[in-house]
Design an enzyme around this catalytic site. Structure first.
Site, PDB file in Angstrom:
ATOM      1  CD  GLU A 119      38.625 -49.284 -29.476  1.00 23.15           C
ATOM      2  OE1 GLU A 119      39.191 -49.893 -28.548  1.00 23.15           O
ATOM      3  OE2 GLU A 119      38.500 -49.746 -30.623  1.00 23.15           O
ATOM      4  CG  ASN A 120      41.898 -46.541 -25.167  1.00 25.77           C
ATOM      5  OD1 ASN A 120      41.218 -46.951 -24.229  1.00 25.77           O
ATOM      6  ND2 ASN A 120      42.348 -47.332 -26.116  1.00 25.77           N
ATOM      7  CG  HIS A 180      41.490 -49.752 -41.111  1.00 24.72           C
ATOM      8  ND1 HIS A 180      42.001 -48.480 -41.114  1.00 24.72           N
ATOM      9  CD2 HIS A 180      42.401 -50.526 -40.498  1.00 24.72           C
ATOM     10  CE1 HIS A 180      43.193 -48.473 -40.551  1.00 24.72           C
ATOM     11  NE2 HIS A 180      43.463 -49.711 -40.165  1.00 24.72           N
ATOM     12  CG  ASN A 221      46.044 -60.064 -38.646  1.00 29.29           C
ATOM     13  OD1 ASN A 221      46.688 -60.000 -39.695  1.00 29.29           O
ATOM     14  ND2 ASN A 221      45.653 -58.990 -37.992  1.00 29.29           N
ATOM     15  CG  ASN A 252      50.087 -47.966 -34.027  1.00 31.39           C
ATOM     16  OD1 ASN A 252      50.451 -46.952 -33.452  1.00 31.39           O
ATOM     17  ND2 ASN A 252      50.117 -49.160 -33.454  1.00 31.39           N
ATOM     18  N   GLY A 253      47.583 -47.307 -37.720  1.00 36.30           N
ATOM     19  CA  GLY A 253      47.053 -46.964 -39.044  1.00 36.30           C
ATOM     20  C   GLY A 253      45.681 -46.364 -38.769  1.00 36.30           C
ATOM     21  NE  ARG A 298      50.852 -46.854 -42.495  1.00 38.25           N
ATOM     22  CZ  ARG A 298      49.850 -47.690 -42.271  1.00 38.25           C
ATOM     23  NH1 ARG A 298      48.653 -47.436 -42.772  1.00 38.25           N
ATOM     24  NH2 ARG A 298      50.022 -48.765 -41.550  1.00 38.25           N
ATOM     25  CD  GLU A 348      40.119 -54.714 -37.474  1.00 41.17           C
ATOM     26  OE1 GLU A 348      40.766 -54.586 -36.411  1.00 41.17           O
ATOM     27  OE2 GLU A 348      40.510 -54.266 -38.557  1.00 41.17           O
ATOM     28  NE  ARG A 394      43.162 -57.028 -40.893  1.00 39.05           N
ATOM     29  CZ  ARG A 394      43.412 -56.006 -40.106  1.00 39.05           C
ATOM     30  NH1 ARG A 394      43.848 -56.227 -38.891  1.00 39.05           N
ATOM     31  NH2 ARG A 394      43.229 -54.787 -40.522  1.00 39.05           N
TER      32      ARG A 394
END
Ligand code: ADP
Length: 402
Positions: free
Chosen positions: A335-336, A180, A7, A211-212, A241, A386, A91
């Site tokens: 997830e967290n 994504h 990536n 973050n995105g 963003r 991913e 990716r």
């Protein structure tokens, strides 16, 4: 045989080595500060052994050369030789309208990725550099491109078009693409495996919150709608963003602050979102901490806005899908953060969505159903993977070539 997943970002190269027979990640690492001062490569193998090499990494090719050197080094026992690498999966951020699935990299595919640089000027050039560097280093290596946009190519026209003059779509392909995709499709399929239901017969809403961040409405195994659009700035509020914004604001700020186009892009991509609202950080942990332990009102406002936007998308997607069977959270925040999941799911009882607080509150970074037993909508946390999808797609495409 092993698959190497790459990536490539503008100044970093994330990598993972997979053993496809065992479906096991053998090593994961990153080359950072590529082309900058203080560059290094870090790697951790499956036994938890960590290494870090500091050295001058002038470009992506040198970075990949370093990575291959470490992978074949006797010290870590990962690869006896480069011949053990069956293929490399990359990716790739943008495949435009040319790719609705992963593709074996040949001259045509390379050309198409290059054409899409216009659509993803920050990402595709680095992705392309990685593919070319790999080709230079091992000329006969098989390579596969896995696109972030491909999964969303099933969106119907009424979902992906913007209401701008149609001629601009014809001329520049301005439309919603979404990103994504690899993550949305992985977590949706994985949730169906966990629930033992047919992926092709579900109405699913996925929330990838990193973050995105983006959401996706999936009907019968196909992306129907997603929150990111022509670029990854549309949709949810993200670390830095804006997400959805009245374009009138763009003109107004440019006028009042006398900003050129290049600066306004920075404002909306790098200085906005949670960082802009809270003034604390783009990092959700720090924002939650400021709100809870310091009583920081702007941090709390940011959290409220963040979950409210997700809620609105869930409502919109429930309408678009004609109901929801499964809601899935993923990404560092999904997830967290029990706090965000709880705020998002609150007041959705009328849709038949109820989470089990005891399951939600204690869950971090694991696969789990967090809805109450009597909830009509099943709610799950599924850590995304991913890299596994890229490795699997790569393996499957190259296996068919042999
Ligand atoms: P990226 O999009 O860069 O892959 P990640 O998926 O790693 O991002 O998500 C990063 C976000 O996850 C950050 O905002 C970080 O604060 C958040 N995060 C990580 N751990 C936690 C946690 N325990 N609680 C809340 N947020 C968390």
């Amino acid at each position: 045989m092993k698959i190497l997943v790459l990536n490539c970002g503008s100044s970093s190269i994330k990598f993972q080595l997979w053993d496809m027979l065992k479906k096991e990640s053998l090593a994961v690492g990153i080359a950072e500060k590529v082309g900058l001062k203080g560059s290094f490569v870090k790697l951790e193998n499956s036994k938890g052994q960590k290494v870090k090499f500091e050295g001058e990494i002038l470009d992506h090719q040198i970075g990949i050369e370093y990575i291959l050197g470490i992978l074949t080094s006797k010290d870590y026992g990962l690869l006896k030789s480069l011949a053990e690498i069956e293929a490399v999966g990359h990716r790739v951020a943008h495949g435009g309208e040319s790719f609705d699935k992963s593709a074996f990299v040949d001259d045509f595919v390379l050309e198409q990725i290059e054409k899409c640089i216009e659509l993803a000027p920050l990402h595709n050039p680095a992705n392309l550099r990685g593919i070319i560097a790999m080709k230079n280093l091992i000329p006969d290596i098989k390579q596969v491109a896995v696109f972030d946009t491909a999964f969303h190519q099933t969106m119907p026209e009424y979902s992906y078009m913007y209401a701008i003059p149609y001629s601009l779509y014809n001329k520049y392909k301005i439309r919603r693409y979404g990103f994504h995709g690899t993550s949305h499709s992985y977590i949706a399929k994985r949730a169906c495996d966990i629930l033992k239901v047919d992926y092709n017969k579900q109405k699913i809403v996925t929330a990838h919150l990193g973050n995105g961040a983006s959401m996706c409405a999936i009907r019968d195994g196909k992306s129907l709608d997603t929150s990111m659009g022509f670029t990854p700035v549309e949709g949810l509020i993200m670390g830095t963003r804006t997400g959805d914004l009245d374009i009138g604001v763009v003109n107004y700020i440019m006028d009042k602050e006398e900003l050129p186009l290049s600066s306004i892009n920075t404002v909306f991509n790098k200085q906005s979102g949670m960082l802009g609202i809270t003034g604390v950080s783009s990092d959700m942990r720090e924002i939650q901490n400021a709100a809870k332990n310091e009583g920081n009102k702007r941090a709390q406002l940011g959290l409220d806005m963040y979950s409210y936007r997700i809620k609105k998308y869930i409502g919109a997607y429930a309408a678009a899908l004609g109901g929801i069977d499964i809601l899935i959270f993923a990404g560092g925040i999904g997830e967290n953060s029990p706090v965000i999941r709880k705020a998002v799911c609150k007041d959705f009882e009328y849709l038949g969505l109820k989470i089990d607080d005891s399951k939600n509150d204690n869950l971090r970074g694991e696969e789990m159903v967090i809805s109450a037993d009597d909830s009509k909508i099943k709610v799950l946390v599924v850590p995304t993977n991913e890299e596994l999808v890229i490795a699997e797609d790569t393996h499957s495409i190259v296996s068919k070539l042999n």
